[in-house]
Design a protein around this motif. Structure first.
Motif, mmCIF file in Angstrom:
data_model
loop_
_atom_site.group_PDB
_atom_site.id
_atom_site.type_symbol
_atom_site.label_atom_id
_atom_site.label_comp_id
_atom_site.label_asym_id
_atom_site.label_seq_id
_atom_site.Cartn_x
_atom_site.Cartn_y
_atom_site.Cartn_z
ATOM 1 N N GLU A 140 0.837 -1.202 0.000
ATOM 2 C CA GLU A 140 0.000 0.000 0.000
ATOM 3 C C GLU A 140 0.870 1.250 0.000
ATOM 4 O O GLU A 140 0.552 2.233 -0.671
ATOM 5 C CB GLU A 140 -0.926 -0.010 1.212
ATOM 6 C CG GLU A 140 -1.809 1.229 1.296
ATOM 7 C CD GLU A 140 -2.859 1.127 2.382
ATOM 8 O OE1 GLU A 140 -3.072 2.142 3.072
ATOM 9 O OE2 GLU A 140 -3.474 0.046 2.526
ATOM 10 N N LYS A 141 1.958 1.221 0.729
ATOM 11 C CA LYS A 141 2.872 2.371 0.759
ATOM 12 C C LYS A 141 3.405 2.673 -0.637
ATOM 13 O O LYS A 141 3.529 3.843 -1.042
ATOM 14 C CB LYS A 141 4.016 2.103 1.728
ATOM 15 C CG LYS A 141 4.983 3.274 1.931
ATOM 16 C CD LYS A 141 5.971 2.942 3.041
ATOM 17 C CE LYS A 141 6.911 4.117 3.314
ATOM 18 N NZ LYS A 141 7.885 4.301 2.218
ATOM 19 N N THR B 38 0.516 4.450 -2.509
ATOM 20 C CA THR B 38 0.227 5.809 -2.050
ATOM 21 C C THR B 38 1.366 6.762 -2.409
ATOM 22 O O THR B 38 1.118 7.918 -2.752
ATOM 23 C CB THR B 38 -0.038 5.840 -0.544
ATOM 24 O OG1 THR B 38 1.064 5.257 0.161
ATOM 25 C CG2 THR B 38 -1.304 5.067 -0.207
ATOM 26 N N GLU B 39 2.596 6.281 -2.372
ATOM 27 C CA GLU B 39 3.712 7.140 -2.774
ATOM 28 C C GLU B 39 3.662 7.431 -4.270
ATOM 29 O O GLU B 39 3.978 8.549 -4.705
ATOM 30 C CB GLU B 39 5.037 6.496 -2.390
ATOM 31 C CG GLU B 39 5.293 6.523 -0.886
ATOM 32 C CD GLU B 39 6.644 5.948 -0.501
ATOM 33 O OE1 GLU B 39 7.332 5.390 -1.392
ATOM 34 O OE2 GLU B 39 7.013 6.047 0.687
ATOM 35 N N GLU C 266 1.070 10.071 -4.724
ATOM 36 C CA GLU C 266 1.586 11.366 -4.285
ATOM 37 C C GLU C 266 2.551 11.952 -5.311
ATOM 38 O O GLU C 266 2.509 13.159 -5.602
ATOM 39 C CB GLU C 266 2.276 11.212 -2.928
ATOM 40 C CG GLU C 266 1.310 10.947 -1.785
ATOM 41 C CD GLU C 266 2.012 10.487 -0.521
ATOM 42 O OE1 GLU C 266 3.269 10.392 -0.533
ATOM 43 O OE2 GLU C 266 1.309 10.210 0.479
ATOM 44 N N ASP D 12 -14.082 3.827 -0.881
ATOM 45 C CA ASP D 12 -13.710 4.888 0.055
ATOM 46 C C ASP D 12 -12.269 4.740 0.533
ATOM 47 O O ASP D 12 -11.529 5.724 0.649
ATOM 48 C CB ASP D 12 -14.655 4.890 1.257
ATOM 49 C CG ASP D 12 -15.971 5.601 0.998
ATOM 50 O OD1 ASP D 12 -16.033 6.425 0.064
ATOM 51 O OD2 ASP D 12 -16.942 5.332 1.732
ATOM 52 N N HIS D 13 -11.864 3.516 0.812
ATOM 53 C CA HIS D 13 -10.524 3.261 1.349
ATOM 54 C C HIS D 13 -9.451 3.843 0.436
ATOM 55 O O HIS D 13 -8.520 4.533 0.897
ATOM 56 C CB HIS D 13 -10.324 1.752 1.518
ATOM 57 C CG HIS D 13 -8.967 1.370 2.027
ATOM 58 N ND1 HIS D 13 -8.666 1.319 3.366
ATOM 59 C CD2 HIS D 13 -7.826 1.025 1.358
ATOM 60 C CE1 HIS D 13 -7.394 0.958 3.514
ATOM 61 N NE2 HIS D 13 -6.861 0.763 2.316
ATOM 62 N N TRP D 14 -9.572 3.577 -0.864
ATOM 63 C CA TRP D 14 -8.518 4.009 -1.780
ATOM 64 C C TRP D 14 -8.701 5.454 -2.221
ATOM 65 O O TRP D 14 -7.718 6.142 -2.511
ATOM 66 C CB TRP D 14 -8.433 3.040 -2.957
ATOM 67 C CG TRP D 14 -8.032 1.669 -2.491
ATOM 68 C CD1 TRP D 14 -8.825 0.569 -2.370
ATOM 69 C CD2 TRP D 14 -6.739 1.269 -2.017
ATOM 70 N NE1 TRP D 14 -8.123 -0.491 -1.861
ATOM 71 C CE2 TRP D 14 -6.827 -0.099 -1.637
ATOM 72 C CE3 TRP D 14 -5.515 1.929 -1.886
ATOM 73 C CZ2 TRP D 14 -5.739 -0.798 -1.134
ATOM 74 C CZ3 TRP D 14 -4.424 1.220 -1.382
ATOM 75 C CH2 TRP D 14 -4.543 -0.117 -1.013
ATOM 76 N N ASP E 248 -9.688 7.678 -0.141
ATOM 77 C CA ASP E 248 -9.079 8.339 1.017
ATOM 78 C C ASP E 248 -7.566 8.437 0.867
ATOM 79 O O ASP E 248 -6.934 9.323 1.458
ATOM 80 C CB ASP E 248 -9.383 7.569 2.315
ATOM 81 C CG ASP E 248 -10.814 7.753 2.802
ATOM 82 O OD1 ASP E 248 -11.488 8.684 2.338
ATOM 83 O OD2 ASP E 248 -11.250 6.938 3.648
ATOM 84 N N ARG E 249 -6.975 7.552 0.097
ATOM 85 C CA ARG E 249 -5.529 7.524 -0.072
ATOM 86 C C ARG E 249 -5.067 8.257 -1.324
ATOM 87 O O ARG E 249 -3.917 8.115 -1.741
ATOM 88 C CB ARG E 249 -5.036 6.075 -0.029
ATOM 89 C CG ARG E 249 -5.016 5.548 1.399
ATOM 90 C CD ARG E 249 -5.278 4.077 1.526
ATOM 91 N NE ARG E 249 -5.269 3.685 2.954
ATOM 92 C CZ ARG E 249 -6.294 3.911 3.799
ATOM 93 N NH1 ARG E 249 -7.401 4.501 3.350
ATOM 94 N NH2 ARG E 249 -6.209 3.551 5.065
ATOM 95 N N GLY E 250 -5.968 9.012 -1.928
ATOM 96 C CA GLY E 250 -5.543 9.961 -2.958
ATOM 97 C C GLY E 250 -5.880 9.632 -4.386
ATOM 98 O O GLY E 250 -5.620 10.454 -5.272
ATOM 99 N N HIS F 120 -16.884 11.571 -1.144
ATOM 100 C CA HIS F 120 -15.888 11.962 -2.147
ATOM 101 C C HIS F 120 -16.621 12.550 -3.355
ATOM 102 O O HIS F 120 -16.756 11.894 -4.398
ATOM 103 C CB HIS F 120 -15.057 10.751 -2.571
ATOM 104 C CG HIS F 120 -14.274 10.129 -1.463
ATOM 105 N ND1 HIS F 120 -13.089 10.664 -0.990
ATOM 106 C CD2 HIS F 120 -14.514 9.031 -0.697
ATOM 107 C CE1 HIS F 120 -12.627 9.916 -0.003
ATOM 108 N NE2 HIS F 120 -13.474 8.919 0.192
#
Length: 436
Positions: A81-82, A85-86, A89, A165-167, A169-171, A199
């Motif tokens: 997941e990191k 999300t990176e 970003e 929603d979960h993803w 929320d992560r951008g 969202h």
């Protein structure tokens, strides 16, 4: 306009693109951190003129990604997941939005809730997530390893809402909803209404191959659906040198634009690549011209911008040729197909300078045995785009309305004073007129 009206997607299949293993990693194996490598392709995406990265499945699955086993976990073949999300970003820092592929019509047989049902039967807490059928459960289009979810179950709707929603929320900015055509529109409406409450800017595009496209949007609460009618008409009419098919489809396309902006494409992860589909290589420019000058939200399937070849076959592994591994970074593409990439850049540039095209209707002016001309205009400013296409191998003539046309791409064959068009064999032209 919403942000999606300005979106031009670069679409790829991460498992194939990144050269992942064909099947899930054995339990206990450390994740392979492949997703970060996609950040090295952001420059390429942006250089094309795209501003969206549309990813195929990234969630834990058994094989090809569409047999999901855990919607809340990144496939260990791709990373963690990191890692995702990176990537989101880093993309956002470049003005690039990320679209995820959600498979919510069916799951793999080792999906946790299904595995529980397989063990405990009707005593399972997940018993109503699936529909018994004979001595097994309902599947997707006869594929035993793809178990269909029961979309009449409130618990299934709760699960899908939680995943979306979960993803978000992560951008991530939105979702491609796989096999949306196989799911009742009322289910999508329930889900999208709930997710939009949290969202409101999320964008949802459903995979719809045939049927009532506009109905899926209005009844299902979707923003867009895949425009397979236009995809088929583009290559089919070019192969047959029959612009009448494309003109007929453009009329239907106009009607869709009264309701929504379709997701348009000439290639994706499920179809033979456009460079292999077209019998005449000179028609590639025609196909791309249509894609970027008619209404809709266009996407480019990774590799098509270099005219990569690939034929889809109806067999196990039949998608391999259209989902190949890519080099580690864009420098590995070399010079082959660079002229086609430049053609993409030119046409995407026209699209960027005329963002109103996203909802523009086309008007056909010449429809002959091998020639098609059309215009699209912006009612608010009077800006316009004129397109002339010669499908055949003999010179052709046509017309568009006279205007202060400025040559933009292709052959400079449109006379601004008279609107007359004189096309060479396999010729094509795009001209623009400024508004007030």
């Amino acid at each position: 306009m919403s942000w999606s009206d300005h979106a031009i997607w670069w679409h790829l299949q991460p498992l194939g693109f990144l050269g992942a293993e064909r099947t899930a990693l054995p339990p206990g194996e450390p994740p392979r951190h492949r997703l970060p490598a996609l950040a090295d392709w952001l420059d390429h995406l942006i250089a094309l003129g795209c501003n969206g990265l549309a990813l195929g499945p990234v969630f834990a699955s058994e094989t090809h990604g569409y047999d999901t086993t855990d919607h809340f976990r990144i496939d260990p073949r791709l990373g963690t997941e990191k890692d995702l999300t990176e990537l989101v970003e880093r993309a956002a820092s470049r003005g690039v939005r990320v679209l995820l592929d959600g498979v919510f019509n069916h799951v793999g047989r080792s999906f946790g809730p299904f595995a529980d049902v397989a063990r405990h039967g009707t005593a399972s807490a997940y018993a109503d997530w699936f529909v018994p059928e004979g001595d097994d459960f309902r599947t997707f289009e006869g594929h035993r390893h793809l178990v269909a979810l029961n979309h009449a179950s409130p618990a299934v709707a709760d699960h899908v809402v939680a995943v979306l929603d979960h993803w978000l929320d992560r951008g991530v900015s939105g979702w491609r909803l796989d096999a949306a055509y196989a799911v009742p529109p009322a289910f999508w409406r329930t889900v999208t209404d709930r997710v939009r409450a949290r969202h409101p800017e999320a964008w949802f595009s459903g995979e719809v191959i045939h049927g009532d496209y506009a109905g899926y949007v209005t009844e299902g609460g979707l923003d867009s659906v895949t425009q397979y009618e236009l995809w088929k008409a583009i290559w089919s009419s070019l192969n047959d040198a029959n612009p009448h098919e494309l003109a007929w489809t453009l009329r239907r396309h106009n009607a869709m634009l009264d309701v929504f902006a379709p997701q348009t494409f000439v290639g994706n992860h499920d179809v033979t690549r456009i460079a292999s589909r077209l019998r005449e290589p000179g028609h590639l420019a025609h196909a791309l011209t249509v894609l970027f000058t008619v209404g809709g939200i266009p996407s480019v399937y990774a590799g098509d911008e270099r005219a990569w070849q690939g034929v889809k076959e109806d067999r196990e592994g039949g998608d391999d040729a259209i989902r190949p591994a890519f080099p580690a970074d864009p420098s590995g593409l070399g010079a082959e197909g660079l002229s086609v990439q430049r053609l993409h850049q030119s046409l995407v540039g026209i699209r960027r300078r005329h963002s109103w095209l996203v909802r523009a209707r086309t008007q056909v002016h010449t429809l002959g045995n091998a020639v098609l001309t059309y215009t699209a205009d912006d009612p608010g400013t009077g800006a316009a785009v004129a397109v002339a296409l010669n499908f055949g191998t003999e010179p052709a003539a046509g017309r568009v309305p006279p205007a202060h046309w400025t040559h933009a791409a292709g052959d400079p064959v449109i006379d601004p004073a008279t609107g007359s068009v004189s096309l060479p064999p396999l010729g094509w032209s795009v001209a623009t007129a400024a508004g007030t």
